[in-house]
Design a protein around this motif. Structure first.
Motif, PDB file in Angstrom:
ATOM      1  N   PHE A  23       0.825  -1.210   0.000  1.00 35.18           N
ATOM      2  CA  PHE A  23       0.000   0.000   0.000  1.00 35.18           C
ATOM      3  C   PHE A  23       0.856   1.256   0.000  1.00 35.18           C
ATOM      4  CE2 PHE A  23      -1.470   3.392   2.806  1.00 35.18           C
ATOM      5  CZ  PHE A  23      -2.502   3.903   2.043  1.00 35.18           C
ATOM      6  N   ILE A  24       1.854   1.312   0.878  1.00 42.90           N
ATOM      7  CA  ILE A  24       2.635   2.542   1.012  1.00 42.90           C
ATOM      8  C   ILE A  24       3.485   2.804  -0.227  1.00 42.90           C
ATOM      9  CG2 ILE A  24       4.729   1.763   2.210  1.00 42.90           C
ATOM     10  CD1 ILE A  24       2.628   4.791   3.195  1.00 42.90           C
ATOM     11  N   TRP A  25       4.028   1.741  -0.855  1.00 43.30           N
ATOM     12  CA  TRP A  25       4.789   1.931  -2.091  1.00 43.30           C
ATOM     13  C   TRP A  25       3.887   2.449  -3.208  1.00 43.30           C
ATOM     14  CZ3 TRP A  25       9.660   2.769  -2.598  1.00 43.30           C
ATOM     15  CH2 TRP A  25      10.573   2.194  -1.716  1.00 43.30           C
ATOM     16  N   GLN A  26       2.661   1.934  -3.300  1.00 40.33           N
ATOM     17  CA  GLN A  26       1.715   2.428  -4.309  1.00 40.33           C
ATOM     18  C   GLN A  26       1.371   3.891  -4.042  1.00 40.33           C
ATOM     19  OE1 GLN A  26      -1.445  -0.444  -3.962  1.00 40.33           O
ATOM     20  NE2 GLN A  26      -0.499  -1.852  -5.409  1.00 40.33           N
ATOM     21  N   HIS A  27       1.175   4.217  -2.774  1.00 44.43           N
ATOM     22  CA  HIS A  27       0.873   5.588  -2.390  1.00 44.43           C
ATOM     23  C   HIS A  27       2.028   6.526  -2.767  1.00 44.43           C
ATOM     24  CE1 HIS A  27      -0.748   8.835   0.121  1.00 44.43           C
ATOM     25  NE2 HIS A  27       0.501   9.030   0.506  1.00 44.43           N
ATOM     26  N   MET A  28       3.246   6.125  -2.439  1.00 44.91           N
ATOM     27  CA  MET A  28       4.418   6.952  -2.756  1.00 44.91           C
ATOM     28  C   MET A  28       4.581   7.110  -4.271  1.00 44.91           C
ATOM     29  SD  MET A  28       7.002   5.570   0.237  1.00 44.91           S
ATOM     30  CE  MET A  28       8.432   5.841  -0.752  1.00 44.91           C
ATOM     31  N   TYR A  29       4.303   6.045  -5.016  1.00 39.64           N
ATOM     32  CA  TYR A  29       4.404   6.111  -6.475  1.00 39.64           C
ATOM     33  C   TYR A  29       3.440   7.160  -7.026  1.00 39.64           C
ATOM     34  CZ  TYR A  29       4.167   4.769 -11.371  1.00 39.64           C
ATOM     35  OH  TYR A  29       4.190   4.803 -12.742  1.00 39.64           O
ATOM     36  N   LYS A  30       2.202   7.172  -6.507  1.00 36.16           N
ATOM     37  CA  LYS A  30       1.225   8.169  -6.955  1.00 36.16           C
ATOM     38  C   LYS A  30       1.681   9.580  -6.589  1.00 36.16           C
ATOM     39  CE  LYS A  30      -2.807   5.177  -6.750  1.00 36.16           C
ATOM     40  NZ  LYS A  30      -4.058   4.879  -6.034  1.00 36.16           N
ATOM     41  N   GLU A  31       2.236   9.736  -5.391  1.00 35.73           N
ATOM     42  CA  GLU A  31       2.734  11.059  -4.996  1.00 35.73           C
ATOM     43  C   GLU A  31       3.813  11.534  -5.960  1.00 35.73           C
ATOM     44  OE1 GLU A  31       4.136  10.763  -0.999  1.00 35.73           O
ATOM     45  OE2 GLU A  31       2.180  11.214  -0.139  1.00 35.73           O
ATOM     46  N   GLU A  32       4.746  10.638  -6.284  1.00 38.14           N
ATOM     47  CA  GLU A  32       5.897  11.030  -7.091  1.00 38.14           C
ATOM     48  C   GLU A  32       5.556  11.205  -8.571  1.00 38.14           C
ATOM     49  OE1 GLU A  32       8.892   8.135  -6.219  1.00 38.14           O
ATOM     50  OE2 GLU A  32       9.156   8.867  -4.169  1.00 38.14           O
ATOM     51  N   THR A  33       4.596  10.429  -9.085  1.00 37.49           N
ATOM     52  CA  THR A  33       4.312  10.495 -10.520  1.00 37.49           C
ATOM     53  C   THR A  33       3.129  11.398 -10.872  1.00 37.49           C
ATOM     54  OG1 THR A  33       2.900   8.524 -10.436  1.00 37.49           O
ATOM     55  CG2 THR A  33       5.262   8.201 -10.940  1.00 37.49           C
ATOM     56  N   ILE A  34       2.237  11.656  -9.892  1.00 37.39           N
ATOM     57  CA  ILE A  34       1.064  12.479 -10.176  1.00 37.39           C
ATOM     58  C   ILE A  34       1.080  13.782  -9.373  1.00 37.39           C
ATOM     59  CG2 ILE A  34      -1.460  12.591 -10.073  1.00 37.39           C
ATOM     60  CD1 ILE A  34      -1.444   9.501 -10.442  1.00 37.39           C
ATOM     61  N   LEU A  35       1.147  13.657  -8.053  1.00 38.39           N
ATOM     62  CA  LEU A  35       0.997  14.826  -7.190  1.00 38.39           C
ATOM     63  C   LEU A  35       2.173  15.801  -7.283  1.00 38.39           C
ATOM     64  CD1 LEU A  35      -0.705  16.249  -5.060  1.00 38.39           C
ATOM     65  CD2 LEU A  35       0.518  14.951  -3.328  1.00 38.39           C
ATOM     66  N   LEU A  36       3.395  15.303  -7.158  1.00 34.28           N
ATOM     67  CA  LEU A  36       4.544  16.220  -7.184  1.00 34.28           C
ATOM     68  C   LEU A  36       4.701  16.956  -8.509  1.00 34.28           C
ATOM     69  CD1 LEU A  36       7.185  14.342  -5.024  1.00 34.28           C
ATOM     70  CD2 LEU A  36       5.883  16.396  -4.456  1.00 34.28           C
ATOM     71  N   PRO A  37       4.508  16.294  -9.664  1.00 41.33           N
ATOM     72  CA  PRO A  37       4.564  17.076 -10.914  1.00 41.33           C
ATOM     73  C   PRO A  37       3.497  18.173 -10.972  1.00 41.33           C
ATOM     74  CG  PRO A  37       4.854  14.756 -11.394  1.00 41.33           C
ATOM     75  CD  PRO A  37       4.468  14.851  -9.940  1.00 41.33           C
ATOM     76  N   LEU A  38       2.291  17.886 -10.465  1.00 41.08           N
ATOM     77  CA  LEU A  38       1.253  18.919 -10.423  1.00 41.08           C
ATOM     78  C   LEU A  38       1.666  20.057  -9.494  1.00 41.08           C
ATOM     79  CD1 LEU A  38      -1.986  16.727 -10.263  1.00 41.08           C
ATOM     80  CD2 LEU A  38      -1.243  18.171 -12.181  1.00 41.08           C
ATOM     81  N   ALA A  39       2.227  19.699  -8.337  1.00 39.84           N
ATOM     82  CA  ALA A  39       2.664  20.723  -7.378  1.00 39.84           C
ATOM     83  C   ALA A  39       3.778  21.568  -7.964  1.00 39.84           C
ATOM     84  CB  ALA A  39       3.121  20.058  -6.081  1.00 39.84           C
ATOM     85  N   GLU A  40       4.714  20.954  -8.673  1.00 40.88           N
ATOM     86  CA  GLU A  40       5.821  21.703  -9.270  1.00 40.88           C
ATOM     87  C   GLU A  40       5.316  22.721 -10.282  1.00 40.88           C
ATOM     88  OE1 GLU A  40       8.283  18.509 -10.674  1.00 40.88           O
ATOM     89  OE2 GLU A  40       9.412  18.427  -8.788  1.00 40.88           O
ATOM     90  N   ASP A  41       4.250  22.371 -10.991  1.00 41.13           N
ATOM     91  CA  ASP A  41       3.684  23.297 -11.969  1.00 41.13           C
ATOM     92  C   ASP A  41       2.870  24.411 -11.311  1.00 41.13           C
ATOM     93  OD1 ASP A  41       4.786  21.869 -14.059  1.00 41.13           O
ATOM     94  OD2 ASP A  41       2.957  20.754 -14.509  1.00 41.13           O
ATOM     95  N   ALA A  42       2.212  24.102 -10.196  1.00 35.26           N
ATOM     96  CA  ALA A  42       1.251  25.038  -9.611  1.00 35.26           C
ATOM     97  C   ALA A  42       1.822  25.938  -8.517  1.00 35.26           C
ATOM     98  CB  ALA A  42       0.060  24.254  -9.048  1.00 35.26           C
ATOM     99  N   LEU A  43       2.827  25.474  -7.787  1.00 36.60           N
ATOM    100  CA  LEU A  43       3.310  26.216  -6.619  1.00 36.60           C
ATOM    101  C   LEU A  43       4.463  27.144  -6.974  1.00 36.60           C
ATOM    102  CD1 LEU A  43       3.189  23.339  -3.996  1.00 36.60           C
ATOM    103  CD2 LEU A  43       1.522  25.161  -4.337  1.00 36.60           C
ATOM    104  N   THR A  44       4.507  28.264  -6.285  1.00 40.73           N
ATOM    105  CA  THR A  44       5.582  29.234  -6.485  1.00 40.73           C
ATOM    106  C   THR A  44       6.753  28.902  -5.559  1.00 40.73           C
ATOM    107  OG1 THR A  44       4.818  30.719  -4.743  1.00 40.73           O
ATOM    108  CG2 THR A  44       3.852  31.026  -6.954  1.00 40.73           C
ATOM    109  N   GLN A  45       7.876  29.573  -5.788  1.00 37.13           N
ATOM    110  CA  GLN A  45       9.039  29.406  -4.910  1.00 37.13           C
ATOM    111  C   GLN A  45       8.673  29.795  -3.479  1.00 37.13           C
ATOM    112  OE1 GLN A  45      11.891  27.934  -5.626  1.00 37.13           O
ATOM    113  NE2 GLN A  45      12.669  28.245  -3.548  1.00 37.13           N
ATOM    114  N   GLU A  46       7.880  30.840  -3.330  1.00 33.37           N
ATOM    115  CA  GLU A  46       7.442  31.264  -1.994  1.00 33.37           C
ATOM    116  C   GLU A  46       6.598  30.186  -1.319  1.00 33.37           C
ATOM    117  OE1 GLU A  46       4.391  34.507  -0.146  1.00 33.37           O
ATOM    118  OE2 GLU A  46       5.721  35.223  -1.751  1.00 33.37           O
TER     119      GLU A  46
END
Length: 93
Positions: A23-46
């Motif tokens: 479960f946790i590996w699947q969760h981390m995979y989703k964070e790294e492949t879906i959530l973090l790329p979205l966050a990198e596009d949406a969030l500012t340096q601040e």
């Protein structure tokens, strides 16, 4: 856990650990492949800097505001009990 130690039957416990690990590996995979790329596009340096400061204020965001020393002691206990190659405990027979 004590029940499994006394009975010598660790398979149900091992099954639960393996299930949680999957479960946790699947969760981390989703964070790294879906959530973090979205966050990198949406969030500012601040935004990133503000989050970094917030995380530094907490010892462990998963455990709340528990002292780092308490978390470290628990980690060391788990490490000493877990069999190699995960930890330093005796091998499972």
């Amino acid at each position: 856990m004590l029940h499994y130690e006394r009975s010598g039957r660790c398979n149900p416990f091992v099954d639960e650990v393996e299930s949680y690990t999957t479960f946790i590996w699947q969760h981390m995979y989703k964070e790294e492949t879906i959530l973090l790329p979205l966050a990198e596009d949406a969030l500012t340096q601040e935004d990133w800097e503000r989050m970094e400061r917030a995380f530094k204020e907490n010892d462990n965001p998963l455990l709340g505001l528990k002292p780092k020393e308490q978390s470290e002691l628990l980690f060391q206990k788990i490490l000493n009990l877990a069999p190699a190659p995960i930890g330093l405990g005796p091998p499972v027979s």
